[in-house]
Design a protein around this motif. Structure first.
Motif, PDB file in Angstrom:
ATOM      1  N   ALA A  34      41.289  54.113   3.132  1.00  0.00           N
ATOM      2  CA  ALA A  34      42.731  54.332   3.294  1.00  0.00           C
ATOM      3  C   ALA A  34      43.422  52.992   3.555  1.00  0.00           C
ATOM      4  O   ALA A  34      44.467  52.687   2.974  1.00  0.00           O
ATOM      5  CB  ALA A  34      43.002  55.304   4.439  1.00  0.00           C
ATOM      6  N   PHE A  35      42.819  52.195   4.420  1.00  0.00           N
ATOM      7  CA  PHE A  35      43.388  50.889   4.775  1.00  0.00           C
ATOM      8  C   PHE A  35      43.590  50.026   3.528  1.00  0.00           C
ATOM      9  O   PHE A  35      44.657  49.463   3.314  1.00  0.00           O
ATOM     10  CB  PHE A  35      42.468  50.185   5.778  1.00  0.00           C
ATOM     11  CG  PHE A  35      42.939  48.808   6.182  1.00  0.00           C
ATOM     12  CD1 PHE A  35      43.865  48.650   7.200  1.00  0.00           C
ATOM     13  CD2 PHE A  35      42.448  47.678   5.534  1.00  0.00           C
ATOM     14  CE1 PHE A  35      44.306  47.385   7.571  1.00  0.00           C
ATOM     15  CE2 PHE A  35      42.884  46.410   5.900  1.00  0.00           C
ATOM     16  CZ  PHE A  35      43.817  46.263   6.920  1.00  0.00           C
ATOM     17  N   THR A  36      42.559  49.938   2.696  1.00  0.00           N
ATOM     18  CA  THR A  36      42.657  49.084   1.507  1.00  0.00           C
ATOM     19  C   THR A  36      43.508  49.767   0.423  1.00  0.00           C
ATOM     20  O   THR A  36      44.343  49.130  -0.202  1.00  0.00           O
ATOM     21  CB  THR A  36      41.266  48.737   0.940  1.00  0.00           C
ATOM     22  OG1 THR A  36      40.526  49.945   0.738  1.00  0.00           O
ATOM     23  CG2 THR A  36      40.487  47.850   1.875  1.00  0.00           C
ATOM     24  N   GLY A  37      43.308  51.063   0.233  1.00  0.00           N
ATOM     25  CA  GLY A  37      44.029  51.787  -0.817  1.00  0.00           C
ATOM     26  C   GLY A  37      45.531  51.819  -0.600  1.00  0.00           C
ATOM     27  O   GLY A  37      46.306  51.810  -1.550  1.00  0.00           O
ATOM     28  N   LEU A  38      45.950  51.855   0.654  1.00  0.00           N
ATOM     29  CA  LEU A  38      47.380  51.939   0.980  1.00  0.00           C
ATOM     30  C   LEU A  38      47.990  50.560   1.232  1.00  0.00           C
ATOM     31  O   LEU A  38      49.176  50.460   1.534  1.00  0.00           O
ATOM     32  CB  LEU A  38      47.587  52.822   2.214  1.00  0.00           C
ATOM     33  CG  LEU A  38      47.252  54.302   2.058  1.00  0.00           C
ATOM     34  CD1 LEU A  38      47.135  54.977   3.420  1.00  0.00           C
ATOM     35  CD2 LEU A  38      48.301  55.004   1.209  1.00  0.00           C
ATOM     36  N   ASP A  39      47.196  49.509   1.102  1.00  0.00           N
ATOM     37  CA  ASP A  39      47.651  48.151   1.428  1.00  0.00           C
ATOM     38  C   ASP A  39      48.236  48.082   2.834  1.00  0.00           C
ATOM     39  O   ASP A  39      49.362  47.625   3.029  1.00  0.00           O
ATOM     40  CB  ASP A  39      48.702  47.672   0.422  1.00  0.00           C
ATOM     41  CG  ASP A  39      48.135  47.573  -0.974  1.00  0.00           C
ATOM     42  OD1 ASP A  39      47.227  46.756  -1.180  1.00  0.00           O
ATOM     43  OD2 ASP A  39      48.603  48.318  -1.847  1.00  0.00           O
ATOM     44  N   ASP A  65      51.940  46.800   4.216  1.00  0.00           N
ATOM     45  CA  ASP A  65      52.299  45.465   3.760  1.00  0.00           C
ATOM     46  C   ASP A  65      53.611  45.527   2.965  1.00  0.00           C
ATOM     47  O   ASP A  65      53.718  46.266   2.006  1.00  0.00           O
ATOM     48  CB  ASP A  65      51.147  44.966   2.868  1.00  0.00           C
ATOM     49  CG  ASP A  65      51.377  43.566   2.365  1.00  0.00           C
ATOM     50  OD1 ASP A  65      52.445  43.006   2.639  1.00  0.00           O
ATOM     51  OD2 ASP A  65      50.476  43.046   1.693  1.00  0.00           O
ATOM     52  N   GLU A  66      54.609  44.743   3.396  1.00  0.00           N
ATOM     53  CA  GLU A  66      55.941  44.787   2.758  1.00  0.00           C
ATOM     54  C   GLU A  66      55.842  44.482   1.259  1.00  0.00           C
ATOM     55  O   GLU A  66      56.547  45.072   0.447  1.00  0.00           O
ATOM     56  CB  GLU A  66      56.894  43.765   3.393  1.00  0.00           C
ATOM     57  CG  GLU A  66      57.018  43.866   4.908  1.00  0.00           C
ATOM     58  CD  GLU A  66      57.910  44.999   5.367  1.00  0.00           C
ATOM     59  OE1 GLU A  66      58.744  45.443   4.563  1.00  0.00           O
ATOM     60  OE2 GLU A  66      57.740  45.456   6.516  1.00  0.00           O
ATOM     61  N   ASN A  67      54.951  43.563   0.903  1.00  0.00           N
ATOM     62  CA  ASN A  67      54.846  43.146  -0.497  1.00  0.00           C
ATOM     63  C   ASN A  67      54.292  44.241  -1.404  1.00  0.00           C
ATOM     64  O   ASN A  67      54.415  44.171  -2.610  1.00  0.00           O
ATOM     65  CB  ASN A  67      53.931  41.922  -0.623  1.00  0.00           C
ATOM     66  CG  ASN A  67      54.502  40.749   0.137  1.00  0.00           C
ATOM     67  OD1 ASN A  67      55.710  40.555   0.143  1.00  0.00           O
ATOM     68  ND2 ASN A  67      53.639  39.999   0.796  1.00  0.00           N
ATOM     69  N   SER A  68      53.650  45.217  -0.803  1.00  0.00           N
ATOM     70  CA  SER A  68      53.027  46.246  -1.627  1.00  0.00           C
ATOM     71  C   SER A  68      53.868  47.514  -1.707  1.00  0.00           C
ATOM     72  O   SER A  68      53.475  48.483  -2.333  1.00  0.00           O
ATOM     73  CB  SER A  68      51.656  46.585  -1.081  1.00  0.00           C
ATOM     74  OG  SER A  68      51.812  47.228   0.154  1.00  0.00           O
ATOM     75  N   LEU A  69      55.034  47.477  -1.077  1.00  0.00           N
ATOM     76  CA  LEU A  69      55.853  48.689  -1.040  1.00  0.00           C
ATOM     77  C   LEU A  69      56.224  49.185  -2.428  1.00  0.00           C
ATOM     78  O   LEU A  69      56.306  50.379  -2.671  1.00  0.00           O
ATOM     79  CB  LEU A  69      57.125  48.448  -0.214  1.00  0.00           C
ATOM     80  CG  LEU A  69      56.930  48.501   1.293  1.00  0.00           C
ATOM     81  CD1 LEU A  69      58.264  48.333   1.994  1.00  0.00           C
ATOM     82  CD2 LEU A  69      56.280  49.802   1.710  1.00  0.00           C
TER      83      LEU A  69
END
Ligand code: ADP
Ligand code: MG
Length: 247
Positions: free
Chosen positions: A203-208, A235-239
């Motif tokens: 979840a941590f990696t998949g959701l950034d 992570d703001e960049n992955s929104l």
């Protein structure tokens, strides 16, 4: 971006991470109805009303000018309605909000997972974040859950374990087992914990996520491992990649 507990739990469920189930409510009447649903669906005698604000320490915090805590157990529908009434529209002051507090517009009415059973319940701590000095994700965990982790780090640093993940890699099976072992688990609880940690890392990696904290990470009396509370930072960049999450 910081998510509310109820939003974070919805996302965790997509990764098969077991959570303390609940229903977000905007009014005392909705809370009363939610209790009935939780009571029936999860065979949960009691229920917990949890203020949804962007800050922790709610269990110890109080609604300004009252003795009402931000997390409170209710025994029946009427109880739940009264607690929701006391919390909704109030300002919750916790160690993390500062004296100004935060206005509560929503509560989560959640199942009671602290019921008695074959083995004692336990509260642990587990969080995942990027260790910038090493450029590696690290899983921090402790047997001392449910309390302020900064206090644990200060008073008994030896009770905080760390597990670093190979950059770009997955959590290895032996690492998940090591975590369950260090938390003192065995049997079904041990197996459930390794699954929990593996799915949580996915979840941590998949959701950034830039931070994911489960406190308490809970062992129920039937040996299920459950996220009772969740703090999730995306992570703001992955929104952009997760526009579907922002409702
Ligand atoms: P916060 O971290 O903001 O205080 P938590 O969700 O961690 O909020 O809840 C605070 C405390 O409330 C937990 O550590 C736990 O001891 C207690 N709590 C939460 N759910 C229940 C429940 N179903 N029954 C009894 N106590 C609960
Ligand atoms: Mg908590």
């Amino acid at each position: 971006m910081n998510l509310h507990e109820y939003q974070a739990k919805e996302l965790l469920k997509k990764y098969n991470v077991p959570v303390q189930e609940g229903i977000p409510c905007n009014t005392p009447t909705e809370a009363e109805e939610a209790y009935r649903q939780i009571h029936t669906q999860y065979d949960s005698k009691f229920a917990v009303v949890k203020a949804q604000i962007h800050a922790g320490g709610r269990g110890k915090g109080k609604i300004a000018g009252t003795e009402q805590r931000g997390v409170a157990v209710g025994k029946n529908a009427e109880d739940i309605k009264t607690i929701a009434q006391n919390i909704l529209g109030g300002t919750l002051v916790t160690i993390q909000t500062g004296p100004a507090g935060k206005l509560v517009n929503k509560v989560l009415v959640a199942q009671d997972v602290y019921f008695e059973g074959p083995s004692p319940v336990k509260e642990f701590y587990l969080s995942i974040l990027l260790d910038r000095t090493k450029g590696q994700n690290v899983i921090m965990y402790s047997t001392e859950g449910g309390m302020n982790i900064e206090d644990v780090a200060h008073d008994t640093p030896e009770k905080i374990f760390k597990e670093w993940i190979h950059p770009g890699g997955l959590l290895q099976a032996f690492q998940a087992r090591k975590i369950a072992f260090n938390l003192g688990l065995s049997g079904e609880a041990f197996k459930n914990c390794t699954k929990f940690v593996t799915n949580l890392y996915n979840a941590f990696t998949g959701l950034d996520c830039s931070m994911l904290e489960i406190n308490p990470l809970f062992k129920a009396s039937d040996d299920k491992i459950i996220a009772v509370d969740c703090k999730m930072n995306l992570d703001e960049n992955s929104l952009m990649r997760h526009a579907d999450l922002i409702t």
